[in-house]
Design a protein around this motif. Sequence first.
Motif, PDB file in Angstrom:
ATOM      1  N   ARG A  63       0.858  -1.197   0.000  1.00  0.00           N
ATOM      2  CA  ARG A  63       0.000   0.000   0.000  1.00  0.00           C
ATOM      3  C   ARG A  63       0.883   1.233   0.000  1.00  0.00           C
ATOM      4  N   MET A  64       0.645   2.095  -0.967  1.00  0.00           N
ATOM      5  CA  MET A  64       1.381   3.352  -1.058  1.00  0.00           C
ATOM      6  C   MET A  64       0.388   4.485  -0.872  1.00  0.00           C
ATOM      7  N   GLU A  65       0.651   5.345   0.100  1.00  0.00           N
ATOM      8  CA  GLU A  65      -0.259   6.438   0.409  1.00  0.00           C
ATOM      9  C   GLU A  65       0.275   7.751  -0.150  1.00  0.00           C
ATOM     10  N   ASN A  66      -0.627   8.721  -0.285  1.00  0.00           N
ATOM     11  CA  ASN A  66      -0.204  10.065  -0.673  1.00  0.00           C
ATOM     12  C   ASN A  66       0.674  10.645   0.422  1.00  0.00           C
ATOM     13  N   PRO A  67       1.628  11.494   0.054  1.00  0.00           N
ATOM     14  CA  PRO A  67       2.442  12.154   1.085  1.00  0.00           C
ATOM     15  C   PRO A  67       1.559  12.987   2.011  1.00  0.00           C
ATOM     16  N   PRO A  68       1.994  13.193   3.234  1.00  0.00           N
ATOM     17  CA  PRO A  68       1.192  13.954   4.206  1.00  0.00           C
ATOM     18  C   PRO A  68       0.862  15.379   3.773  1.00  0.00           C
ATOM     19  N   VAL A  69       1.612  15.971   2.844  1.00  0.00           N
ATOM     20  CA  VAL A  69       1.322  17.342   2.414  1.00  0.00           C
ATOM     21  C   VAL A  69       0.007  17.429   1.653  1.00  0.00           C
ATOM     22  N   PHE A  70      -0.481  16.318   1.127  1.00  0.00           N
ATOM     23  CA  PHE A  70      -1.776  16.283   0.474  1.00  0.00           C
ATOM     24  C   PHE A  70      -2.823  15.940   1.522  1.00  0.00           C
ATOM     25  N   SER A  71      -3.822  16.778   1.660  1.00  0.00           N
ATOM     26  CA  SER A  71      -4.809  16.570   2.729  1.00  0.00           C
ATOM     27  C   SER A  71      -6.092  15.946   2.187  1.00  0.00           C
ATOM     28  N   ASP A  72      -5.969  14.983   1.309  1.00  0.00           N
ATOM     29  CA  ASP A  72      -7.155  14.281   0.807  1.00  0.00           C
ATOM     30  C   ASP A  72      -7.682  13.345   1.884  1.00  0.00           C
ATOM     31  N   SER A  73      -8.993  13.133   1.844  1.00  0.00           N
ATOM     32  CA  SER A  73      -9.567  12.213   2.816  1.00  0.00           C
ATOM     33  C   SER A  73      -9.158  10.769   2.513  1.00  0.00           C
ATOM     34  N   ASP A  74      -9.003  10.441   1.232  1.00  0.00           N
ATOM     35  CA  ASP A  74      -8.548   9.108   0.852  1.00  0.00           C
ATOM     36  C   ASP A  74      -7.053   9.189   0.584  1.00  0.00           C
TER      37      ASP A  74
END
Length: 87
Positions: A63-74
């Motif tokens: 699982r690869m998540e968006n970096p924390p600088v992106f504040s998307d809910s998903d």
Amino acid sequence: MKKRTKIILITVAAAVALFVLLKDLIARSMVAAGFTAATGAPIEIKKFSYSIFRSRVDARDVRMENPPVFSDSDRLMAYFPVLSIDV
């Protein structure tokens, strides 16, 4: 055989056995930490194995998540059920 030589051989054998048992766990942690440090995107790897002799790396449930600088809910950016690399 001298007692000291036996102790050294047992210690070396135990160290090799411990490395064989823990090599995938250590490699998984290093790959995840290195990938996260290089990209800024957190990664989670459930199962990881590699073979030195076959030059192959296998990872499952990556699982690869968006970096924390992106504040998307998903936060999930990518999911790889199976990831195999032949070198």
